[in-house]
Design an enzyme around this catalytic site. Sequence first.
Site, PDB file in Angstrom:
ATOM      1  N   TYR A 187      -7.626 -34.928   2.628  1.00  0.00           N
ATOM      2  CA  TYR A 187      -8.937 -35.065   1.986  1.00  0.00           C
ATOM      3  C   TYR A 187      -9.629 -33.725   1.762  1.00  0.00           C
ATOM      4  CZ  TYR A 187      -8.620 -40.104   2.267  1.00  0.00           C
ATOM      5  OH  TYR A 187      -8.217 -41.407   2.082  1.00  0.00           O
ATOM      6  N   HIS A 224      -7.201 -46.744  -6.225  1.00  0.00           N
ATOM      7  CA  HIS A 224      -6.806 -45.445  -5.683  1.00  0.00           C
ATOM      8  C   HIS A 224      -5.553 -45.026  -6.425  1.00  0.00           C
ATOM      9  CE1 HIS A 224      -8.604 -46.518  -1.430  1.00  0.00           C
ATOM     10  NE2 HIS A 224      -9.511 -46.480  -2.385  1.00  0.00           N
ATOM     11  N   CYS A 270      -4.011 -49.668  -4.932  1.00  0.00           N
ATOM     12  CA  CYS A 270      -3.624 -48.346  -4.428  1.00  0.00           C
ATOM     13  C   CYS A 270      -2.177 -48.062  -4.794  1.00  0.00           C
ATOM     14  CB  CYS A 270      -3.823 -48.272  -2.913  1.00  0.00           C
ATOM     15  SG  CYS A 270      -3.393 -46.650  -2.232  1.00  0.00           S
ATOM     16  N   HIS A 278      -7.527 -53.479   0.665  1.00  0.00           N
ATOM     17  CA  HIS A 278      -6.610 -52.351   0.487  1.00  0.00           C
ATOM     18  C   HIS A 278      -5.232 -52.767   0.974  1.00  0.00           C
ATOM     19  CE1 HIS A 278      -4.674 -48.464   0.948  1.00  0.00           C
ATOM     20  NE2 HIS A 278      -5.668 -47.911   0.269  1.00  0.00           N
ATOM     21  N   ASP A 309      -6.550 -40.211  -4.691  1.00  0.00           N
ATOM     22  CA  ASP A 309      -6.396 -40.518  -3.283  1.00  0.00           C
ATOM     23  C   ASP A 309      -5.943 -39.269  -2.552  1.00  0.00           C
ATOM     24  OD1 ASP A 309      -6.547 -42.106  -1.057  1.00  0.00           O
ATOM     25  OD2 ASP A 309      -5.011 -43.509  -1.678  1.00  0.00           O
ATOM     26  N   HIS A 310      -5.187 -39.434  -1.505  1.00  0.00           N
ATOM     27  CA  HIS A 310      -4.813 -38.294  -0.670  1.00  0.00           C
ATOM     28  C   HIS A 310      -4.312 -37.125  -1.513  1.00  0.00           C
ATOM     29  CE1 HIS A 310      -3.638 -41.652   2.384  1.00  0.00           C
ATOM     30  NE2 HIS A 310      -4.946 -41.561   2.229  1.00  0.00           N
TER      31      HIS A 310
END
Length: 353
Positions: A330, A271, A244, A206, A316-317
């Site tokens: 999340y 992501h 990501c 990541h 993702d977030h």
Amino acid sequence: MNMTFRWYGRDNDTVTLEQVKQIPNVKGIVWALHRKPVGEVWETDEIKSEVEYIKSFGFHADVVESVNIHESIKLGNNERDLFIENYKKTIRNLGEFGVKVICYNFMPVFDWTRTDLYRSLPDGSTALFYEKNKVEELDPQDLIKTVSEASDLTLPGWEPEKMSRIQELFAAYQHVSAEDLWENLRYFLQEILPVAEEAGIKMAIHPDDPPWSIFGLPRITTGDESLQKLLSISDSPSNGITFCTGSLGANPQNDMVELARKFAERSPFAHIRNVKIFENGDFIETSHLTADGSINIKGVVKELSEIQYEGYVRPDHGRHLWGEECRPGYGLYDRALGIMYLHGLWDAYQSEK
């Protein structure tokens, strides 16, 4: 595109798998043994219990995020071989239960870094926020306090046992350069990649979040050049990237569409999220919608569609919507909206073929 959803486990997540099952076309759960101390072996009975529970809802459990790396490995000290052997055992044990991808990172001390976990957006939602000047002036202890007080739930990369040793860790990294960290990553990968190949698992690093040095600590996975350097360490099929968009994209010099074009085929896991970058270097996480942020999410998904990407993807977030009380970044609602946006883009591009 194999859509997944990150979940923190029974009694450790406000979101249930019953709820995730109602999001269309989510095929798998991205999971981990989050209560397991970093560096310990993940035993087969623990893995079996979690995988069977996930599969009981009709999901696959192909992706683990993360098997965190002990600081001794990043530091390259005389304890690293012990923890590398533990990591190898965990890889073998996960392979027995069909795991295909392990996401990991090589960030010293801190994992992702934000200064405000509930910053208000104009629409009334809240989101994770990074204030550049504050990080440059902040005492790391103040940042730890901000994060630890934000939620009673575990936050990945901010384990209490590690945070309690913060002064010791900063002292240990005092003479560790970026090149030292690269050498320690190379050593780690050359040790574990043959085991990962045997187990049928791809290791997917990541990127650093954010992709620049903080508190004087080196960060090395930050953009095009560093991703190429990572892949040059080994041509093993198990040496890969977690692509990501939010982490890499926080630096406006990283063209995420171009990076997708170059690295998607070496990224078994992606992501996809959006951030709004401000002129002073601050950034805030937004909805996944391309127009809401600074990252060309439409263009990234188009690149994935062009190569018929078969890797694992997750939103993702997300923002915190409609009064939802959840782990920062999340919650259920905004990630579900993000999934449907990504599905819509994918379907539209696929229909053009």
